[in-house]
Write a protein that holds these residues in place. Sequence first.
Motif, PDB file in Angstrom:
ATOM      1  N   MET A  11     -70.788  15.276  26.072  1.00  0.00           N
ATOM      2  CA  MET A  11     -71.662  16.011  26.980  1.00  0.00           C
ATOM      3  C   MET A  11     -70.903  17.074  27.774  1.00  0.00           C
ATOM      4  O   MET A  11     -71.313  18.239  27.826  1.00  0.00           O
ATOM      5  CB  MET A  11     -72.368  15.043  27.931  1.00  0.00           C
ATOM      6  CG  MET A  11     -73.411  15.753  28.751  1.00  0.00           C
ATOM      7  SD  MET A  11     -74.414  14.677  29.744  1.00  0.00           S
ATOM      8  CE  MET A  11     -75.511  13.919  28.613  1.00  0.00           C
ATOM      9  N   GLU A  30     -60.685  15.766  32.017  1.00  0.00           N
ATOM     10  CA  GLU A  30     -60.888  14.570  31.183  1.00  0.00           C
ATOM     11  C   GLU A  30     -59.763  13.580  31.477  1.00  0.00           C
ATOM     12  O   GLU A  30     -58.590  13.922  31.368  1.00  0.00           O
ATOM     13  CB  GLU A  30     -60.927  14.955  29.702  1.00  0.00           C
ATOM     14  CG  GLU A  30     -60.847  13.795  28.726  1.00  0.00           C
ATOM     15  CD  GLU A  30     -61.850  12.658  28.970  1.00  0.00           C
ATOM     16  OE1 GLU A  30     -63.035  12.922  29.206  1.00  0.00           O
ATOM     17  OE2 GLU A  30     -61.416  11.489  28.946  1.00  0.00           O
ATOM     18  N   LEU A  38     -66.492   8.824  23.969  1.00  0.00           N
ATOM     19  CA  LEU A  38     -66.923   7.866  22.941  1.00  0.00           C
ATOM     20  C   LEU A  38     -66.923   8.484  21.540  1.00  0.00           C
ATOM     21  O   LEU A  38     -66.920   7.771  20.545  1.00  0.00           O
ATOM     22  CB  LEU A  38     -68.336   7.350  23.262  1.00  0.00           C
ATOM     23  CG  LEU A  38     -68.460   6.482  24.509  1.00  0.00           C
ATOM     24  CD1 LEU A  38     -69.936   6.241  24.839  1.00  0.00           C
ATOM     25  CD2 LEU A  38     -67.731   5.166  24.341  1.00  0.00           C
ATOM     26  N   SER A  39     -66.944   9.812  21.468  1.00  0.00           N
ATOM     27  CA  SER A  39     -66.941  10.474  20.149  1.00  0.00           C
ATOM     28  C   SER A  39     -65.520  10.908  19.746  1.00  0.00           C
ATOM     29  O   SER A  39     -65.361  11.708  18.825  1.00  0.00           O
ATOM     30  CB  SER A  39     -67.837  11.717  20.161  1.00  0.00           C
ATOM     31  OG  SER A  39     -69.124  11.420  20.574  1.00  0.00           O
ATOM     32  N   HIS A  54     -69.707   7.628  13.606  1.00  0.00           N
ATOM     33  CA  HIS A  54     -70.750   8.608  13.942  1.00  0.00           C
ATOM     34  C   HIS A  54     -71.335   9.184  12.671  1.00  0.00           C
ATOM     35  O   HIS A  54     -70.620   9.424  11.705  1.00  0.00           O
ATOM     36  CB  HIS A  54     -70.178   9.755  14.782  1.00  0.00           C
ATOM     37  CG  HIS A  54     -69.923   9.343  16.197  1.00  0.00           C
ATOM     38  ND1 HIS A  54     -68.780   8.711  16.573  1.00  0.00           N
ATOM     39  CD2 HIS A  54     -70.683   9.457  17.306  1.00  0.00           C
ATOM     40  CE1 HIS A  54     -68.841   8.441  17.866  1.00  0.00           C
ATOM     41  NE2 HIS A  54     -69.994   8.886  18.342  1.00  0.00           N
ATOM     42  N   SER A 252     -69.739  12.023  33.796  1.00  0.00           N
ATOM     43  CA  SER A 252     -69.254  10.661  33.467  1.00  0.00           C
ATOM     44  C   SER A 252     -70.303   9.620  33.906  1.00  0.00           C
ATOM     45  O   SER A 252     -71.254   9.966  34.592  1.00  0.00           O
ATOM     46  CB  SER A 252     -67.919  10.415  34.154  1.00  0.00           C
ATOM     47  OG  SER A 252     -67.003  11.397  33.728  1.00  0.00           O
ATOM     48  N   ASN A 415     -75.801  12.123  19.811  1.00  0.00           N
ATOM     49  CA  ASN A 415     -75.293  13.438  20.209  1.00  0.00           C
ATOM     50  C   ASN A 415     -76.348  14.538  20.106  1.00  0.00           C
ATOM     51  O   ASN A 415     -76.253  15.551  20.799  1.00  0.00           O
ATOM     52  CB  ASN A 415     -74.044  13.775  19.397  1.00  0.00           C
ATOM     53  CG  ASN A 415     -72.870  12.932  19.857  1.00  0.00           C
ATOM     54  OD1 ASN A 415     -72.879  12.428  20.991  1.00  0.00           O
ATOM     55  ND2 ASN A 415     -71.876  12.761  19.015  1.00  0.00           N
TER      56      ASN A 415
END
Length: 436
Positions: A11, A30, A38-39, A54, A252, A415
């Motif tokens: 995101m 980050e 998570l990706s 994914h 977050s 996503n």
Amino acid sequence: MKIGIVGGGFMGLTLAHEIAKTNATVKVFESAAQMGGLSTHEDYGPFIWDRFYHVILPTDNFLIDLIDDLGLGDKLCWRRSYTGYYVQKKFYSISSSKEFLLFPALNLWDKAMLAFTIFYGSKIKDWKKLEKITVEDWLIKMGGRATYEKFWSPLLLAKLGENHKKVSAVFIWSYIKRLFQARSSAAQKEHMGYIEGGYKTFFDTLQNNLHEKGSEISLNSVVQNVKANPQGGVTVTCDDKEEHFDKVIFTSPLNILSKVANPDLFESSKPDAPVEYLGVICLVLITKNSLTPYYVLNIADKEIPFTGVIGMSSLVDLDQTSGEHLTYFPKYVSANDPYWKKSDEELKSLFLEGVSKLYPDFDTNDIVSAHLHKALKVQPLQVLNYSETIPDVKTKHKDFYILNTSQFVNDTLNNNTVVNHVEKFVTQFKTESNLQ
Ligand SMILES: Cc1cc2nc3c(=O)[nH]c(=O)nc-3n(C[C@H](O)[C@H](O)[C@H](O)COP(=O)(O)OP(=O)(O)OC[C@H]3O[C@@H](n4cnc5c(N)ncnc54)[C@H](O)[C@@H]3O)c2cc1C
């Protein structure tokens, strides 16, 4: 204009990409050492692929447009995919309409009830009514108990673990809309997609684009505090250094928001009622031979500790994984599940025992490497009346914005939904902030 973004998951980075197209510059904070949340990716030794599995669906239009926008359209690969069921110790493929009709675990009446549930579910517009009934009760009411136990229960267990009992029917409604549309209408066969090199290709390209526009992603940057700046704008503290921004967007999870953002920036209608998140524990096996022909195998068997098998190599060409086979064994668990108390080694051997029970011919000498990945906060549990019970978290400051997945009240976590959410936000943000 200088914009700060907290969180460099899918995101935060999509948001950065969209805002950097304007005359603003962006800095993403980050906390992890690599992009993507998570990706993100994992170095499996001979190859790099996503840490968690994914897949892209043909109906993921917002996501596919973004991939094109990044110039990665030619790296998007579509492959025929297969879905399996493990019911009463037997494997069944349900990957085409014909196989569905032949599925022996359900009789003709059950199949008709199942088809009716899917058809009826896909036509429902008023999802709010579905928030008032559990997914289990709704599916039994619509299609009967036999269909529930043999078809829906394995699917719910694979997606939500035992927590599915708390979840409302909105979950399956949004799932039906998303997944059943993935079967191409002509052939009624499933197709799914992936980006060559996995999501790492996507994030690397996005980062290069940001750099070219004078924006940046700062890794290993745990945001400690976000507060209003008396001179206007918002101040972010990271590594004990303060940095001022005209505007800050927080992406977050909500529990991090209450830890780092000053109370003058946001208010929550229920500060003491945090959103309940579902986590995931996932064994990843790299093997010399294939373990499963299915992309997803839904499992309903109490003796198996994981709730699904994701055969990534049934979808992704073997040249992407150095000729080795990549399989994920996930278990979805709530934050208070006793599984979190087990060590990684205990979990690995428990899951490996499960692999041997599921595939009695499995030879452990076939394993090239085994990895265990965990994420405590994956998706908010869409419990009964979720849209009314989630705390209404609002910003109190004109230069501070909150955007995260707890705001998805009638969608599954994926996503494509993230991109849609970001694009709607950015349209309004650009107008409010006079960005061109
Ligand atoms: C097992 C699994 C399977 C999935 N399968 C699919 C799929 O097949 N298809 C699909 O479309 N989607 C799938 N998803 C969902 C997809 O991963 C999510 O939609 C997406 O990653 C959510 O991104 P996010 O940025 O909202 O959240 P996150 O990825 O959680 O990002 C939040 C970020 O904030 C950072 N952060 C936290 N605290 C701080 C701090 N104090 N300072 C700075 N940064 C901080 C975190 O490190 C993290 O990077 C799957 C997810 C999982 C876990």
